[in-house]
Design a protein around this motif. Structure first.
Motif, PDB file in Angstrom:
ATOM      1  N   LEU A   1      23.966  23.433  30.705  1.00  0.00           N
ATOM      2  CA  LEU A   1      23.740  23.370  29.559  1.00  0.00           C
ATOM      3  C   LEU A   1      22.689  24.160  29.040  1.00  0.00           C
TER       4      LEU A   1
ATOM      5  N   GLU B   1      19.565  20.863  25.701  1.00  0.00           N
ATOM      6  CA  GLU B   1      19.633  19.460  26.517  1.00  0.00           C
ATOM      7  C   GLU B   1      18.936  19.807  27.677  1.00  0.00           C
TER       8      GLU B   1
ATOM      9  N   ARG C   1      15.578  18.763  27.055  1.00  0.00           N
ATOM     10  CA  ARG C   1      14.984  17.327  26.809  1.00  0.00           C
ATOM     11  C   ARG C   1      15.547  16.610  28.357  1.00  0.00           C
ATOM     12  N   ARG C   2      16.155  17.045  28.989  1.00  0.00           N
ATOM     13  CA  ARG C   2      16.357  16.739  30.804  1.00  0.00           C
ATOM     14  C   ARG C   2      14.801  16.737  31.340  1.00  0.00           C
TER      15      ARG C   2
END
Length: 462
Positions: A113, A117, A120-121
């Motif tokens: 990723l 991202e 964010r996760r």
């Protein structure tokens, strides 16, 4: 969706059949709870679903596992990790990093990723699970329950379809268990399939779509939907299972009035370069009684127990037994501890050899033969098995057996029922009462309310 068509499975290390005649489908968005006596095959079934069998655990399999209409053997490793995520009974065994944020990010990094991202996760998961306070901490500073939560977070962040959880509540306090309940509810609401191997059923009462009972590797009963919520405690106990509704009983602090005691005065415990874990702690633990210690995850229960047993050195204060102060080294021979992760305290190549090893450090005979101790803990039929081939509950009972034959003056048990069914919970209760009747000091650290209310004479909250 998970389809199982298992005619039989046997481990290479065992002559017995671990699973047989399992033919079922676990529907998308459902919560399936696998329960039964310790060693009934719950964890083995999870290992088949995540392909640890036969990749890691070798054995003879007659049957198939199908994930989303595709045979599990047709998935590459890269494809499978995006379908199935596992949280093991001992979360430390699946960690790859030394800090929490890196651990949550680790699976996402392996998916390739982007940095944006990934961040964010990780932070989205922390906010969702309410664990911002655990970010950027050392893995080694976490309690058992906190490690379990980080393991769940690392799986959640990867966005998999099927979640496998092996005893996820075993080391969680009341509040953390409620948090786990909420997480599972979120997973279900988002169409995820959650398959849980569990003894403690109460927090799953309003979540489970199916309660499947295993015995000797086979499905022997199944309870569905609303029936799960209404099933009586007596019915569950008759099946050897834990209660679905916990007994409402007040647990109040009490004072030890025994003539002999372990007296802890002005105790300070800390780790290098970190804030003190425990400061100016005073408590008196009487002999001939079962003392319970409760408290939130991370409050220092395990740290205190390790200090009491001599595994950690206090930074201040004294610990006296029967009026005589004992240094850390001298406490090592007096007080025995059953750890949360019992795997780390089992060393021999068979169950019976484990007891023989313990006897070498014992100055007195415990009053029981090896076979008598093993029989009392339902381990006699496993006496020639390698300790590492046992289930979590069986290892737990073996560690207790080691403490009994070592004949220590005091026994401290850290979450002794984390892998135990109702019948074996009662068995441990019986053993502790025998130690109590012999005038031993018994101290139990537990989040298991069901066990606490049946065995402890007094409770202390940290």
């Amino acid at each position: 969706m998970v389809d199982l068509a298992i005619n039989s499975f046997s481990y290479d290390s065992s002559n017995s059949v671990a699973l047989k005649n399992i033919h079922t489908t676990f529907e998308e968005g459902s919560c399936i709870v696998l329960t039964g006596k310790s060693g009934c095959g719950k964890s083995t079934l999870l290992r088949l679903i995540n392909r640890l069998i036969p990749t890691f655990y070798k054995g003879a399999l007659d049957g198939n596992v199908v994930i989303n209409n595709k045979n599990i053997n047709e998935y590459s490793n890269d494809e499978l990790v995006e379908k199935i995520g596992s949280v093991f009974q001992n979360p430390s065994s699946q960690f790859f990093n030394v800090d929490t944020e890196s651990e949550i990010a680790f699976g996402c990094e392996n998916l390739g990723l982007s940095r944006k991202e990934l961040r964010r996760r990780v932070h989205g998961t922390a906010v969702l699970l309410g664990i911002n306070h655990l970010l950027n901490k050392s893995i080694f500073s976490l309690s058992g329950g906190e490690k379990q939560i980080i393991a769940i977070a690392s799986i959640y962040a990867m966005g998999v379809d099927v979640f496998l959880m092996d005893e996820p509540s075993a080391n969680l306090d009341v509040e953390a268990t409620k948090q786990l309940e909420n997480i599972i509810g979120i997973l279900k609401a988002n169409g995820k399939t959650v398959i849980i191997a569990e003894h403690r059923l109460h927090y799953l009462r309003h979540l489970a779509d199916r309660l499947i009972i295993l015995d000797k590797g086979e499905f022997v009963d199944e309870i569905h939907g609303e029936t799960i919520k209404s099933i009586s405690t007596k019915t569950l106990h008759d099946k050897g299972l834990r209660a679905m509704v916990l007994e409402e009983r007040m647990l109040c602090e009490a004072t030890a009035n025994a003539k002999t005691s372990i007296l802890v005065e002005n105790l300070d415990i800390g780790y290098k370069n970190l804030s003190p874990v425990i400061e100016d702690f005073y408590e008196c633990f009487g002999s001939g009684m079962i003392n319970g210690i409760v408290g939130r995850n991370g409050r220092g229960k395990t740290t205190f127990a390790k200090c009491l047993c001599g595994m950690l050195k206090e930074t201040g204060g004294t610990i006296a037994i029967n009026g005589k102060p004992y240094t850390r080294k001298k406490r090592l021979g007096k007080i025995y501890m059953v750890l949360q992760n019992t795997t780390s305290q089992l060393f021999a190549d068979s169950v019976i050899a484990e007891l023989a090893l313990a006897k070498r450090t014992s100055k007195e005979d415990c009053g029981y033969t090896d076979d008598e101790v093993l029989k009392m803990l339902d381990l006699l039929h496993l006496k020639i098995r390698h300790p590492m081939s046992l289930s979590g509950g069986e290892k737990q009972r073996l560690a207790i057996a080691v403490g009994i034959v070592q004949n220590a003056e005091a026994m401290v048990l850290d979450e002794p029922t984390s892998g135990l069914d109702y019948g074996n919970m009662l068995m441990v209760k019986g053993m502790l009462k025998k130690l109590k009747d012999k005038g031993k000091y018994v101290i139990v650290i537990t989040h298991d309310h069901e066990f606490l209310t049946t065995v402890c004479d007094r409770v202390i909250e940290l």
